[in-house]
Design a protein around this motif. Structure first.
Motif, PDB file in Angstrom:
ATOM      1  N   THR A  95      -7.398  -5.550  -0.858  1.00  0.00           N
ATOM      2  CA  THR A  95      -7.982  -6.771  -0.288  1.00  0.00           C
ATOM      3  C   THR A  95      -8.997  -7.437  -1.218  1.00  0.00           C
ATOM      4  OG1 THR A  95      -9.506  -5.306   0.901  1.00  0.00           O
ATOM      5  CG2 THR A  95      -7.619  -6.160   2.125  1.00  0.00           C
ATOM      6  N   GLN A  96      -9.651  -6.655  -2.083  1.00  0.00           N
ATOM      7  CA  GLN A  96     -10.663  -7.265  -2.936  1.00  0.00           C
ATOM      8  C   GLN A  96     -10.049  -8.090  -4.064  1.00  0.00           C
ATOM      9  OE1 GLN A  96     -12.376  -3.409  -4.258  1.00  0.00           O
ATOM     10  NE2 GLN A  96     -12.381  -4.280  -6.326  1.00  0.00           N
TER      11      GLN A  96
ATOM     12  N   ASP B 288      -0.520 -20.397   4.752  1.00  0.00           N
ATOM     13  CA  ASP B 288       0.029 -20.757   6.049  1.00  0.00           C
ATOM     14  C   ASP B 288       0.547 -19.482   6.711  1.00  0.00           C
ATOM     15  OD1 ASP B 288       1.542 -21.628   8.221  1.00  0.00           O
ATOM     16  OD2 ASP B 288       2.491 -23.257   7.114  1.00  0.00           O
ATOM     17  N   GLU B 289       0.170 -19.227   7.967  1.00  0.00           N
ATOM     18  CA  GLU B 289       0.597 -18.015   8.658  1.00  0.00           C
ATOM     19  C   GLU B 289       2.120 -17.906   8.745  1.00  0.00           C
ATOM     20  OE1 GLU B 289      -1.312 -17.767  12.429  1.00  0.00           O
ATOM     21  OE2 GLU B 289      -3.335 -17.764  11.596  1.00  0.00           O
ATOM     22  N   GLU B 290       2.805 -19.059   8.761  1.00  0.00           N
ATOM     23  CA  GLU B 290       4.264 -19.073   8.835  1.00  0.00           C
ATOM     24  C   GLU B 290       4.906 -18.568   7.550  1.00  0.00           C
ATOM     25  OE1 GLU B 290       6.582 -19.951  11.133  1.00  0.00           O
ATOM     26  OE2 GLU B 290       5.121 -20.232  12.732  1.00  0.00           O
ATOM     27  N   LYS B 291       4.126 -18.481   6.486  1.00  0.00           N
ATOM     28  CA  LYS B 291       4.691 -18.100   5.188  1.00  0.00           C
ATOM     29  C   LYS B 291       4.255 -16.699   4.757  1.00  0.00           C
ATOM     30  CE  LYS B 291       5.101 -22.902   3.757  1.00  0.00           C
ATOM     31  NZ  LYS B 291       4.683 -23.959   2.819  1.00  0.00           N
ATOM     32  N   ILE B 292       3.811 -15.918   5.742  1.00  0.00           N
ATOM     33  CA  ILE B 292       3.459 -14.519   5.500  1.00  0.00           C
ATOM     34  C   ILE B 292       4.500 -13.644   6.204  1.00  0.00           C
ATOM     35  CG2 ILE B 292       1.737 -12.719   5.803  1.00  0.00           C
ATOM     36  CD1 ILE B 292      -0.400 -14.904   5.880  1.00  0.00           C
TER      37      ILE B 292
ATOM     38  N   GLY C 140       0.834  -1.197   0.000  1.00  0.00           N
ATOM     39  CA  GLY C 140       0.000   0.000   0.000  1.00  0.00           C
ATOM     40  C   GLY C 140       0.863   1.239   0.000  1.00  0.00           C
ATOM     41  N   GLY C 141       0.643   2.146  -0.955  1.00  0.00           N
ATOM     42  CA  GLY C 141       1.392   3.396  -1.012  1.00  0.00           C
ATOM     43  C   GLY C 141       2.885   3.178  -1.100  1.00  0.00           C
ATOM     44  N   SER C 142       3.627   3.866  -0.228  1.00  0.00           N
ATOM     45  CA  SER C 142       5.087   3.766  -0.245  1.00  0.00           C
ATOM     46  C   SER C 142       5.587   2.402   0.231  1.00  0.00           C
ATOM     47  CB  SER C 142       5.704   4.876   0.614  1.00  0.00           C
ATOM     48  OG  SER C 142       5.226   4.809   1.946  1.00  0.00           O
TER      49      SER C 142
ATOM     50  N   MET D 111      -3.881  -0.802   8.892  1.00  0.00           N
ATOM     51  CA  MET D 111      -5.186  -1.388   8.598  1.00  0.00           C
ATOM     52  C   MET D 111      -5.151  -2.212   7.311  1.00  0.00           C
ATOM     53  SD  MET D 111      -7.011  -0.772  11.136  1.00  0.00           S
ATOM     54  CE  MET D 111      -8.643  -1.247  10.563  1.00  0.00           C
ATOM     55  N   MET D 112      -4.390  -1.751   6.335  1.00  0.00           N
ATOM     56  CA  MET D 112      -4.244  -2.520   5.103  1.00  0.00           C
ATOM     57  C   MET D 112      -3.573  -3.860   5.383  1.00  0.00           C
ATOM     58  SD  MET D 112      -1.668  -2.311   2.016  1.00  0.00           S
ATOM     59  CE  MET D 112      -0.976  -3.812   2.682  1.00  0.00           C
ATOM     60  N   ILE D 113      -2.541  -3.825   6.222  1.00  0.00           N
ATOM     61  CA  ILE D 113      -1.834  -5.055   6.583  1.00  0.00           C
ATOM     62  C   ILE D 113      -2.782  -6.023   7.289  1.00  0.00           C
ATOM     63  CG2 ILE D 113      -0.049  -6.009   8.092  1.00  0.00           C
ATOM     64  CD1 ILE D 113       1.615  -3.519   7.534  1.00  0.00           C
ATOM     65  N   LYS D 114      -3.539  -5.513   8.256  1.00  0.00           N
ATOM     66  CA  LYS D 114      -4.442  -6.366   9.035  1.00  0.00           C
ATOM     67  C   LYS D 114      -5.426  -7.112   8.153  1.00  0.00           C
ATOM     68  CE  LYS D 114      -8.130  -6.108  12.517  1.00  0.00           C
ATOM     69  NZ  LYS D 114      -8.866  -5.221  13.460  1.00  0.00           N
ATOM     70  N   PHE D 115      -6.113  -6.385   7.271  1.00  0.00           N
ATOM     71  CA  PHE D 115      -7.153  -7.018   6.471  1.00  0.00           C
ATOM     72  C   PHE D 115      -6.581  -7.820   5.303  1.00  0.00           C
ATOM     73  CE2 PHE D 115      -9.585  -3.655   8.651  1.00  0.00           C
ATOM     74  CZ  PHE D 115     -10.562  -4.461   9.234  1.00  0.00           C
ATOM     75  N   SER D 116      -5.404  -7.447   4.830  1.00  0.00           N
ATOM     76  CA  SER D 116      -4.752  -8.242   3.787  1.00  0.00           C
ATOM     77  C   SER D 116      -4.344  -9.601   4.333  1.00  0.00           C
ATOM     78  CB  SER D 116      -3.531  -7.505   3.234  1.00  0.00           C
ATOM     79  OG  SER D 116      -3.903  -6.331   2.555  1.00  0.00           O
ATOM     80  N   ILE D 117      -3.823  -9.619   5.544  1.00  0.00           N
ATOM     81  CA  ILE D 117      -3.434 -10.893   6.160  1.00  0.00           C
ATOM     82  C   ILE D 117      -4.665 -11.779   6.366  1.00  0.00           C
ATOM     83  CG2 ILE D 117      -2.557 -11.937   8.290  1.00  0.00           C
ATOM     84  CD1 ILE D 117      -0.586  -9.610   8.462  1.00  0.00           C
ATOM     85  N   GLN D 118      -5.757 -11.180   6.831  1.00  0.00           N
ATOM     86  CA  GLN D 118      -6.994 -11.958   6.999  1.00  0.00           C
ATOM     87  C   GLN D 118      -7.424 -12.607   5.689  1.00  0.00           C
ATOM     88  OE1 GLN D 118      -9.998  -9.416   8.741  1.00  0.00           O
ATOM     89  NE2 GLN D 118      -8.934  -9.278  10.713  1.00  0.00           N
ATOM     90  N   GLU D 119      -7.339 -11.861   4.589  1.00  0.00           N
ATOM     91  CA  GLU D 119      -7.733 -12.393   3.283  1.00  0.00           C
ATOM     92  C   GLU D 119      -6.779 -13.492   2.824  1.00  0.00           C
ATOM     93  OE1 GLU D 119     -10.462 -11.885   1.551  1.00  0.00           O
ATOM     94  OE2 GLU D 119     -11.211 -10.538   3.098  1.00  0.00           O
ATOM     95  N   LEU D 120      -5.488 -13.333   3.073  1.00  0.00           N
ATOM     96  CA  LEU D 120      -4.512 -14.349   2.688  1.00  0.00           C
ATOM     97  C   LEU D 120      -4.748 -15.651   3.445  1.00  0.00           C
ATOM     98  CD1 LEU D 120      -1.280 -12.156   2.529  1.00  0.00           C
ATOM     99  CD2 LEU D 120      -2.371 -13.301   0.583  1.00  0.00           C
ATOM    100  N   ILE D 121      -5.049 -15.540   4.732  1.00  0.00           N
ATOM    101  CA  ILE D 121      -5.304 -16.733   5.544  1.00  0.00           C
ATOM    102  C   ILE D 121      -6.589 -17.421   5.094  1.00  0.00           C
ATOM    103  CG2 ILE D 121      -5.853 -17.544   7.877  1.00  0.00           C
ATOM    104  CD1 ILE D 121      -3.943 -15.345   8.913  1.00  0.00           C
ATOM    105  N   LYS D 122      -7.637 -16.630   4.813  1.00  0.00           N
ATOM    106  CA  LYS D 122      -8.891 -17.208   4.309  1.00  0.00           C
ATOM    107  C   LYS D 122      -8.673 -17.923   2.979  1.00  0.00           C
ATOM    108  CE  LYS D 122     -11.593 -13.539   4.604  1.00  0.00           C
ATOM    109  NZ  LYS D 122     -12.821 -12.693   4.496  1.00  0.00           N
TER     110      LYS D 122
END
Length: 270
Positions: A186-187, A224-228, A113-115, A209-220
């Motif tokens: 995220t979309q 694997d959380e270990e690979k983020i 996101g951004g910079s 906030m971008m990080i938070k919701f991007s991680i949620q989408e990746l997990i869904k």
């Protein structure tokens, strides 16, 4: 005895304007053999009387380094007055950075996101030239508006090199000829064309906030959380783990990071 706080002088070789408040400064760097640099590491850039600030490396060549800088305060205001032929003082590199070897042979997803595109610019550049060393490379990069898009010339080159690059803006302009993607990063994550999650790796860099919701989408999606992986530059100051400004618990972001596994960073309470 070496003084670790003593900077060296670096000449400004080129200045690339991306937006009204974001430029890339290409700086001379002939210390690569003694002090090699990885994507995602940072330097302390200073101007006497104006102070210093930690800036991530956004490009690496044999004799130069790129720093993409946003104009946000007295130091960066002064930096923006220095152009080709001028110089800065720098010290570094600091931090762990991204080891390109950990991406080789994998399906790579970078969400920025951004910079946040700057710290992973070197990773993208490497695989743009070595697409045979990864299974696939997808970049989803979001900006506030078309006028804020960074590295426009590089985006075209990367796409021409065969990677899947999705550049999106939060809101399309009412006027103009923009015909690209619109919406939050995220979309586009659920649409990722991944085939093997056991062999996939993701990096997320941007606003919290971008990080938070991007991680949620990746997990869904099945990651694997270990690979983020994340890049966190919270309150970095001295770069040497001495001042304590960036310390969270027992972790010094400037030295133990700024690159962390998600599973490591999520346990830290600021």
């Amino acid at each position: 005895m070496n003084n670790e706080y003593l900077p060296f002088r670096s000449e400004i070789l080129e200045v690339i304007k991306h937006a009204d408040v974001e430029y890339t400064f290409r700086m001379s760097y002939d210390r690569g053999k003694e002090h090699p640099v990885k994507p995602g590491q940072f330097f302390e850039i200073s101007i006497p009387k104006y102070g210093e600030a930690p800036i991530s490396v956004s490009g690496i060549t044999d004799h130069s380094l790129d720093f993409t800088i946003r104009k946000v305060g007295s130091l960066t205001d002064e930096i923006f007055e220095n152009y080709v032929g001028g110089h800065f003082f720098m010290r570094g590199p600091y931090g762990n950075g991204f080891d390109v070897n950990m991406f080789k042979g994998k399906e790579i997803v970078l969400v920025t996101g951004g910079s946040g595109l700057s710290p992973v610019h070197g990773v993208i550049d490497y695989f743009a030239d070595h697409m045979d060393e990864c299974k696939s490379l997808t970049v989803i990069s979001g900006f506030e508006s078309p006028a804020d898009i960074l590295f426009k010339a590089d985006l075209k080159r990367w796409i021409d090199d065969g990677m899947n690059f999705i550049c999106t803006v939060d809101k399309a302009p009412e006027e103009g000829d923009y015909d690209g993607h619109v919406g939050l990063v995220t979309q586009y994550i659920p649409e990722l064309p991944l085939k093997d999650f056991d062999n996939a790796i993701a990096v997320v860099v941007g606003p919290p906030m971008m990080i938070k919701f991007s991680i949620q989408e990746l997990i869904k999606l099945g990651f694997d959380e270990e690979k983020i992986w994340l890049s966190e530059s919270r309150k970095m100051c001295c770069g040497l783990g001495k001042c304590g400004h960036c310390r969270i618990g027992k972790v010094y972001v400037c030295q133990d990071g700024p690159v962390f596994k998600y599973t490591e960073l999520r346990t830290l309470i600021d």
